[in-house]
Scaffold this active site. Sequence first.
Site, PDB file in Angstrom:
ATOM      1  N   GLU A 233       0.812  -1.212   0.000  1.00  0.00           N
ATOM      2  CA  GLU A 233       0.000   0.000   0.000  1.00  0.00           C
ATOM      3  C   GLU A 233       0.852   1.272   0.000  1.00  0.00           C
ATOM      4  OE1 GLU A 233      -3.056   0.727  -0.286  1.00  0.00           O
ATOM      5  OE2 GLU A 233      -4.254  -1.047   0.150  1.00  0.00           O
ATOM      6  N   SER A 234       1.855   1.336   0.852  1.00  0.00           N
ATOM      7  CA  SER A 234       2.567   2.599   1.070  1.00  0.00           C
ATOM      8  C   SER A 234       4.066   2.463   1.248  1.00  0.00           C
ATOM      9  CB  SER A 234       2.011   3.274   2.331  1.00  0.00           C
ATOM     10  OG  SER A 234       2.257   2.438   3.460  1.00  0.00           O
TER      11      SER A 234
END
Length: 576
Positions: A233-234
């Site tokens: 995700e990040s």
Amino acid sequence: MHGFQWQRLVPLALIPFVAACGSSRRPQAVVVTPAPSAAATVPNVPPPTQAPVEDPVLTLIAASDRHFKAGQTELEEGHVEAAKQEFNRAIDVLLESPYGGRTEPRIREHFDRLVDRISTYEVRALATGDGFTEKKYETASIDDLLALSAMLGTPVAPPELKDVVQTDLETANHDIPIPLNPRVLSYIELFQGRLHDFIDEGMRRGSKYLPMIQSVFRAEGLPLDLAFVPLVESAFKPNALSRVKAKGVWQFMTGTGIENGLRHDWYIDERSDVEKATLAAAKYLRTLNKIFDGDWHLALASYNGGPGRMQRAVKKAGIDDFWKLAEKPRLLPRETREYVPMILAAIVIARNPSQYGFDFETEEAPAFEKVTLPRPVDLRRVAEWTDTTIDQIQALNPELRRWTTPVRDTQYELKVPAGTAEIVAAKLSDAPPAELASLKYYTVKRGETLLGIARKLRVGRADLAEANYLKVTARVAPGQKLMVPHEANVLMAARTDRTAPATEARTTVAESGELASGAASDRVKTNYQVKRGDTLASIAHLFQTTVTSLKRWNPRLGGSASLLAGQKLTVYRLAN
């Protein structure tokens, strides 16, 4: 040249001459030098060399430049007050010298260049960069991964990789099912190949957060494999922001974050706080798992695409298996179809990184203490008090969107480096409230609206509303005080101080001194009352003139560049 300068320079110039004349007047003595013996030799001694005479002008310029560079360093670390002192000292060194700022040509050139450079820095960092502009964010890795996978294509995994993964899965004890299908294997191949460094950096960064995340998930009864979802995700970046405005390590959309207990306003966005966002992620993942009857593949797909979309796809196809749904492109967008195998591949690698060619040093979570703030505080003040940088204070408090803590939170808990809480508490108790935060307020007049005030101050209506915890459509009442985002502060100050009577005589260049731009007829004399935090450079920028002009308009300043709050200056503003 001033008499004092002659007194300093003339003796230096006469010393060699006097020495030469004195030696010529003495009777010459006959010196008999014995012939060298065989046992002794005359050493070849070079004649004494005269030490070069130091150029006082160059020495002065170098001293001024050292203060300027020290100011640059302080400013880069967020120490505004210390930077201002160094910048002022860089100018004072010149003004307090026997030459003044403009008598000697080399000093004049350095002085003018110095003033321009300081003005540029202070305008950016002290005037507009006061912390009301939202901080910068980083690209979310999910966007990068999807773009790269589309561009590069997912490689076909070699047969031997399947055997390696199969052996690994037999001993890894995963608590989420990991299918050995071509989609998962192809992403494992991509992650340990072309995207090796990308994944390696994410795992290294995430190592400081994983103990906390796993502790939360363990307490909530969730699979520990889910702790690696942020790797995709990040890349575990607290300030990651995606193209669709999802934010934080868990990439929450604003609405989803609020639904799961995360605060979001003009000052704070808890999606960027790793611990608070992890608690919210645990709650949300449990909800998704319940919606899809314990199927973690469908739950993960809905984490990316939304539970509503997944429920519609399941209902339309009559299929409750993610992998079969993924074979039907019309039911699910490409991002969601790729998301689940990406997550599962990342989990496989992260659970046993050395097996797949990863070797990185883990990072320790930074130690910190908490201080309860009784009023809003500028983070740059905290950086100075703790002898750290603004970046370090922001890293400890990633939920803060700006360089100031919330204006209405009288019990806000700020994280500070370990060992500095007592220092910050002492500074808070000693400092006047006006020195803690650069806040300005506007008093609403009868008949005014939020939109009209925003236009008047040239600030966004949404910013003005959110900064005061109001809805954009809210009504304002006469006498109500609104905190004004700083983008409008300079304009307010200029309007407040443009109070010269219309009958005031126009000045001439000879009377006013050197103007920065425009003819003398373009300016009108007025007074400006110095505010806390003002510098000559920031005032010069406000009135579109130079520090040199300000000093000439205000002879009482002498060589000093220091100002006191409440002090009045004569200024020639541009006429309307």
